[in-house]
Design an enzyme around this catalytic site. Structure first.
Site, mmCIF file in Angstrom:
data_model
loop_
_atom_site.group_PDB
_atom_site.id
_atom_site.type_symbol
_atom_site.label_atom_id
_atom_site.label_comp_id
_atom_site.label_asym_id
_atom_site.label_seq_id
_atom_site.Cartn_x
_atom_site.Cartn_y
_atom_site.Cartn_z
ATOM 1 N N LYS A 50 6.928 0.025 6.931
ATOM 2 C CA LYS A 50 6.317 1.298 6.555
ATOM 3 C C LYS A 50 7.448 2.297 6.312
ATOM 4 C CE LYS A 50 2.940 4.717 8.195
ATOM 5 N NZ LYS A 50 2.060 5.102 9.323
ATOM 6 N N GLY A 54 0.650 5.862 0.716
ATOM 7 C CA GLY A 54 -0.089 7.051 1.130
ATOM 8 C C GLY A 54 0.655 8.298 0.717
ATOM 9 N N SER A 55 0.230 9.434 1.276
ATOM 10 C CA SER A 55 0.811 10.708 0.874
ATOM 11 C C SER A 55 2.260 10.866 1.315
ATOM 12 C CB SER A 55 -0.019 11.860 1.452
ATOM 13 O OG SER A 55 -0.074 11.767 2.873
ATOM 14 N N GLY A 76 4.362 8.028 2.319
ATOM 15 C CA GLY A 76 5.179 6.823 2.326
ATOM 16 C C GLY A 76 4.487 5.611 1.747
ATOM 17 N N GLU A 77 5.155 4.452 1.898
ATOM 18 C CA GLU A 77 4.676 3.200 1.326
ATOM 19 C C GLU A 77 4.858 2.076 2.342
ATOM 20 O OE1 GLU A 77 5.944 3.687 -3.324
ATOM 21 O OE2 GLU A 77 7.569 3.512 -1.863
ATOM 22 N N ASP A 127 -7.719 7.760 13.628
ATOM 23 C CA ASP A 127 -7.888 7.265 12.262
ATOM 24 C C ASP A 127 -8.357 5.807 12.270
ATOM 25 O OD1 ASP A 127 -7.982 7.710 9.556
ATOM 26 O OD2 ASP A 127 -5.865 7.277 9.208
ATOM 27 N N GLY A 180 0.842 -1.196 0.000
ATOM 28 C CA GLY A 180 0.000 0.000 0.000
ATOM 29 C C GLY A 180 0.870 1.235 0.000
#
Length: 413
Positions: A49, A27-28, A30-31, A147, A25
């Site tokens: 991460k 995100g803004s 990182g990966e 979150d 996956g």
């Protein structure tokens, strides 16, 4: 140099001990990758991460806090931290690998395979309680996750659900005003967006959305843009539609979690306690038998045929009850036979000529999973006039009057 700048000597794992595999996956900032971590104890399958080192002070502080939380947390329903690596450009957090992926993707794959199949009531209750206990652990430490959502709930190889991603987590006692709404639109509590108020009840609101996902199998507010979702939730009191098959205990809990006034929502501790209730109140009935058909097999005999549903609730159907009665009669329903019908068709005989009847089919399963004998629970899943279903639509009703050796059909609508 910023006071919170990371230094490579702070690493607890060597980057050379990490072998990267596929990306799981992104995100803004990182990966996430599946990796092999070559530790002193041997090779371990894990997840990494990989986060870009932020340039602003606030984000640096938040990243430090994320690592601090990960290092100190230890709970069966919170993802386990193994260590971290600091490079000149990235922070790499190494943690447990969830072999079955996120809850969000799992539910989407299940729906894509067969939209009529849902999680069993036992699985819903197990995962709901595990998610709640993960949130409760944060609360015990005085931290709001901020979150909570199905993409941040991971399913381990053994089926355990674990809460992950502490990037927005924050120490909080009471209620606090935030500079902006943080979280993900489809799970965001209205006050976070509308009033910029943050409290532990924001995690409770998000839990209510996750519970809805477990029951419905759907994506919250599917088809709506994120900005439309937050506006509709905050100012239009919009909430997901609760499925008709949902037991009252879950329906009540979701509605309370979604209260616009956060003070009316239960605490996460109260939710965990309520999920410890008896098995029976959490049970889902089996769905309705499909495509009922009625045909004549003699002057005073009618054959009823139905199909087993795809969604059988908590446990497989153990049989069906077929009942009939005279239309508009004060007499009650007459059960066909003494035992459950184990097939999906039955011929009713001994009917009186010139009389109109109606029938209903009830799917039956057993409540509970304990070793002791459990009571059988039933639910009426449909009521159909003895009829000729011309279009196979469930709401298409015709009656049949039985007259000796011939029948006369009449539309009853």
């Amino acid at each position: 140099m910023a006071m919170n700048t990371f230094h490579t000597e702070e690493s607890t794992i060597k980057e050379t001990d990490i072998v990267y595999h596929e990306r799981l996956g992104f995100g803004s900032d990182g990966e996430v990758y599946r990796i092999t971590w070559m530790s002193e104890d041997g090779d371990t399958e894990a997840a990494a991460k990989k986060i870009k080192l932020p340039s602003d002070e606030t984000r640096l502080q938040q990243l430090r806090f994320e690592i601090q939380v990960a290092q100190n947390f230890n709970h069966d329903n919170v993802i386990k931290y193994y260590g971290h690596v600091i490079t000149d450009t990235h922070v790499i957090i190494v943690m447990e690998y969830a072999a079955k992926g996120t809850l969000f993707r799992y539910l989407q794959a299940l729906r894509k395979k067969n939209p009529r199949v849902h999680l069993s009531s036992q699985q819903i209750r197990t995962w709901a309680k595990q998610a709640a206990e993960g949130i409760q652990y944060f609360r015990t430490a005085g931290i709001v996750h901020r979150d909570v959502k199905s993409p941040n709930l991971l399913i381990m190889a053994d089926g355990t659900l674990k809460l992950c991603d502490f990037g927005l987590a924050k120490y909080l006692h009471g209620t606090e005003t935030t500079n902006k709404g943080r979280g993900t639109a489809r799970w965001l509590a209205p006050e976070v967006w509308k009033e910029h108020k943050l409290s532990p009840k924001a995690d409770v609101f998000a839990f209510g959305i996750v519970l809805w996902e477990l029951i419905s199998g759907d994506e919250p507010y599917e088809g709506m843009r994120p900005e439309h979702v937050v506006f509709s939730v905050a100012y239009g009191n919009k909430r997901p539609d609760i499925p008709a098959r949902c037991p009252d205990v879950y329906k009540s809990l979701m509605k309370q979690c979604w209260e616009d006034d956060r003070n009316k929502r239960p605490t996460i501790e109260e939710i965990v306690t309520r999920l410890d209730g008896t098995d029976e109140i959490f049970g889902f009935p089996p769905a309705a038998p499909r495509k009922p058909e009625i045909s004549s097999s003699g002057s005073t005999k009618l054959r009823v045929t139905w199909e087993s549903p795809d969604d059988v609730g908590e446990s497989p159907i153990i049989g069906y009850e077929l009942e009939y009665k005279v239309v508009n009669s004060e007499n009650g329903w007459v059960k066909v036979g003494k035992d459950l019908i184990t097939k999906t068709s039955y011929t009713i005989s001994g009917l009186k000529t010139g009389t109109k009847y109606e029938t209903r089919v009830t799917a039956v399963n057993k409540a509970g999973h304990g070793p002791q004998s459990q009571p059988v629970t039933t639910v009426t899943v449909g009521k159909y006039l003895l009829s000729l279903i011309l279009s196979h639509l469930l709401n298409e009703e015709f009656s049949i009057l039985v007259f000796g050796n011939r029948r006369r059909r009449r539309n009853t609508r």
